[in-house]
Motif scaffolding. Structure first.
Motif, mmCIF file in Angstrom:
data_model
loop_
_atom_site.group_PDB
_atom_site.id
_atom_site.type_symbol
_atom_site.label_atom_id
_atom_site.label_comp_id
_atom_site.label_asym_id
_atom_site.label_seq_id
_atom_site.Cartn_x
_atom_site.Cartn_y
_atom_site.Cartn_z
ATOM 1 N N PHE A 27 -13.305 7.173 -9.662
ATOM 2 C CA PHE A 27 -12.063 7.901 -9.418
ATOM 3 C C PHE A 27 -10.939 7.452 -10.346
ATOM 4 O O PHE A 27 -9.867 8.054 -10.364
ATOM 5 N N SER A 61 -8.241 6.646 -4.506
ATOM 6 C CA SER A 61 -8.127 6.912 -3.083
ATOM 7 C C SER A 61 -9.128 6.038 -2.334
ATOM 8 O O SER A 61 -10.332 6.087 -2.598
ATOM 9 N N ASP A 117 4.477 6.691 1.720
ATOM 10 C CA ASP A 117 4.223 8.074 2.098
ATOM 11 C C ASP A 117 4.873 8.408 3.438
ATOM 12 O O ASP A 117 5.538 9.438 3.592
ATOM 13 N N TYR A 156 -10.041 6.345 0.681
ATOM 14 C CA TYR A 156 -10.910 7.251 1.443
ATOM 15 C C TYR A 156 -12.057 7.760 0.568
ATOM 16 O O TYR A 156 -13.232 7.704 0.970
ATOM 17 N N ASN A 157 -11.731 8.244 -0.622
ATOM 18 C CA ASN A 157 -12.780 8.751 -1.510
ATOM 19 C C ASN A 157 -13.745 7.652 -1.929
ATOM 20 O O ASN A 157 -14.956 7.878 -2.049
ATOM 21 N N TYR A 167 -10.732 -2.043 -1.267
ATOM 22 C CA TYR A 167 -11.329 -0.725 -1.038
ATOM 23 C C TYR A 167 -12.407 -0.786 0.040
ATOM 24 O O TYR A 167 -12.602 0.169 0.792
ATOM 25 N N ASP A 199 -6.049 5.971 4.038
ATOM 26 C CA ASP A 199 -5.101 6.934 3.491
ATOM 27 C C ASP A 199 -4.223 6.341 2.395
ATOM 28 O O ASP A 199 -3.223 6.943 2.003
ATOM 29 N N THR A 200 -4.617 5.199 1.904
ATOM 30 C CA THR A 200 -3.892 4.534 0.812
ATOM 31 C C THR A 200 -4.525 4.880 -0.535
ATOM 32 O O THR A 200 -5.733 5.091 -0.634
ATOM 33 N N ILE A 201 -3.693 4.919 -1.568
ATOM 34 C CA ILE A 201 -4.167 5.047 -2.956
ATOM 35 C C ILE A 201 -3.723 3.806 -3.698
ATOM 36 O O ILE A 201 -2.527 3.485 -3.742
ATOM 37 N N GLU A 258 0.838 -1.197 0.000
ATOM 38 C CA GLU A 258 0.000 0.000 0.000
ATOM 39 C C GLU A 258 0.872 1.245 0.000
ATOM 40 O O GLU A 258 1.965 1.261 0.590
ATOM 41 N N SER A 259 0.372 2.309 -0.610
ATOM 42 C CA SER A 259 1.126 3.543 -0.734
ATOM 43 C C SER A 259 1.381 4.202 0.613
ATOM 44 O O SER A 259 2.347 4.970 0.754
ATOM 45 N N CYS A 273 -15.994 2.914 -6.822
ATOM 46 C CA CYS A 273 -14.542 2.781 -6.964
ATOM 47 C C CYS A 273 -14.041 3.297 -8.305
ATOM 48 O O CYS A 273 -13.075 4.078 -8.358
#
Length: 523
Positions: free
Chosen positions: A466, A286, A231, A288-289, A272, A279-281, A226-227, A463
């Motif tokens: 985005f 995203s 980060d 979160y989104n 997802y 907080d991962t993309i 995961e990103s 999903c």
């Protein structure tokens, strides 16, 4: 589900272990059964520490100091196949050829055939029931066919391309070749996630007279599931490893190649819904989104099912994964949002705990209901999903015990009715609460007044809005469609017989510990 990480530092005198430890801590939510790190020091010497337990329990300062080297691989595990014995903690290692260390997230659906091939034709010893060790040995066997004393990038790409042809399922993998570099690759459908990024090196590379020669790298590089791990450690330019792509990073630079191009790109949608941190993309989306969008869509579903003039008084999330969706849902329905459950953060994820009794006990230990938010109210509980129903049943009863009048239960995901074969250790389908049940029967099973599930098209839309390039997801746990097209009825029957809780408990109780595999090698 597991978490994988690999790191190569530009400075040969750098220490990778501390950052691998931090990265694994950030991926702890992906596996709580075991953790491990293997590093590579000068002249290809390997150092290892791995054991059952959480990251903070497996490693201490003294052990990290002993993990020498500027490149390494790490892993956090929960058992997808096999037992949870110490011998199956990753990363795995083979000395021939070249000294390869390997960590993997996912599951193979042709493990039986691969095991027979390795035994009868390749004559390679496999020590565990883990399909990760199968992947490692297939990769090693492919490399061994070169017959070379030293390999190059072309040899590695060829070995991975051959692996793609023989290993079927969902997998994201990282490997370290002693004294050479690190490798990351992903299954041809991109079911399991893996990303990589770079960071400007903090120290200048060593001069030409350094023991292992000069370094041409200006950057440190890291792979991770995961990103968020990248980060937090200051890595930027984060990109996803593409499905069917292999990425090789050495001190001579980065090399990548698309090895499979004819498969549909279908990442696992459950990442997802539940597994990934908000907080991962992943694959340009995203998390979160996506969860905000799930909440909006679920609000519309609640209006369709219960009507616009329903009697809900308050929206309460089941912490933690559903908070984002529940908050957006409450906003759209113009209903108050309240934190009705207080969570003990020192209890692990009940989804990945073995045995119904253990899960049931830990729900009560993990959550405490605040009577003031429930008493005399019609509450809408929002969770990310409903799997066995054990947790949901306990939570509904907790709400009633502190005075809730009605308890509605909403799931941000559709009903789970099918086995997962690509790396999530879902129970046997017969143990899923939605198996052969409709919504009314599920509500009765968990003790709720009504159950509302997200519609699958709405989940997909939440999903891919985005990242419109994502035309398809692996949604097999909801619809029984396995995107790789490699799952037979016989395999599903085998899975059904081995994944039920009774069989898992028997395996874990009888599994012998393997001696001598858990020390630091290279000492």
């Amino acid at each position: 589900m597991c978490g994988i990480i690999a790191l190569i530092l530009a400075n040969r005198q750098g220490v990778a272990a501390a950052e691998l430890f931090e990265g694994l801590s950030l991926l702890q939510h992906r596996g709580q059964d075991a953790a491990g790190i293997v590093t590579c020091g000068q002249r290809g010497r390997l150092y290892q520490c791995k054991a059952n337990g959480m990251v903070r329990d497996v490693f201490d300062a003294q052990q990290l100091v002993q993990l020498v080297g500027s490149l390494g691989v790490g892993h956090v595990r929960y058992p997808t196949a096999g037992s949870s014995s110490h011998s199956e903690a990753q990363p795995f290692y083979v000395n021939s050829p070249y000294g390869i260390v390997f960590a993997h997230n996912g599951n193979l659906v042709n493990a039986h055939e691969l095991r027979q091939f390795l035994d009868k034709e390749a004559h390679r010893h496999v020590n565990t029931d883990s399909d990760s060790e199968l992947l490692l040995n297939i990769f090693a066997n492919n490399l061994q066919q070169t017959g070379k004393i030293r390999i190059n990038e072309e040899d590695i790409f060829t070995a991975i391309e051959q692996l793609y042809q023989t290993c079927h399922g969902g997998y994201a993998c990282v490997a370290m070749i002693a004294g050479y570099g690190i490798v990351g690759f992903r299954d041809p459908n991109g079911i399991r996630p893996i990303v990589y990024g770079r960071r400007r090196a903090s120290h200048a590379a060593l001069p030409d007279h350094a023991p292992d020669g000069p370094s041409d790298m200006a950057y440190d590089y890291m792979f991770a599931s995961e990103s968020v791990a990248l980060d937090a450690l200051g890595f930027t330019d984060v990109v996803d490893v593409r499905p069917g792509e292999a990425v090789i990073i050495t001190r001579a630079g980065i090399h990548k190649r698309q090895l499979v191009t004819d498969r549909v790109f279908a990442p696992c949608i459950f990442e997802y819904v539940y597994f990934a941190r908000p907080d991962t993309i992943l694959d340009g989306v995203s998390v979160y989104n996506a969860r905000l969008a799930m909440g909006e869509a679920l609000a519309d579903q609640i209006v369709r099912v219960l009507g616009p003039e329903n009697d809900i008084d308050v929206v309460i999330p089941v912490p933690d994964t559903s908070r984002v969706s529940a908050l957006q849902l409450s906003y759209k329905l113009r209903l108050p949002y309240r934190e009705g459950f207080i969570k003990n953060r020192y209890i692990g994820r009940t989804f990945i705990m073995p045995g119904q009794t253990m899960r049931r006990k830990n729900v009560r230990r993990k959550l405490n209901a605040m009577a003031m938010e429930f008493a005399g109210k019609n509450v809408l509980l929002v969770d990310d999903s409903i799997v066995r129903g054990t947790t949901s049943q306990e939570i509904v009863q907790m709400a009633r015990d502190v005075g809730a009048k009605k308890v509605y239960f909403a799931s941000a995901a559709p009903a789970i009715r099918y086995a997962n074969v690509y790396g999530i250790d879902m129970p046997s389908p017969h143990e899923l609460v939605a198996y052969n049940r409709n919504e009314r029967e599920i509500a009765e099973a968990i003790g709720a007044d009504h159950v509302i599930f997200q519609a699958l098209p709405d989940l997909v839309a939440a999903c891919n809005r985005f990242n419109p390039a994502l035309k398809q997801f692996d949604t097999s746990v909801f619809d029984g469609h396995y995107v790789a097209g490699d799952v037979s009825a016989e395999y599903l029957r085998m899975l059904d017989s081995t994944r039920n809780d009774d069989e898992k408990m028997k395996r874990d109780a009888s599994a012998p510990e393997t001696i001598g595999l858990h020390n630091h090698f290279g000492k």
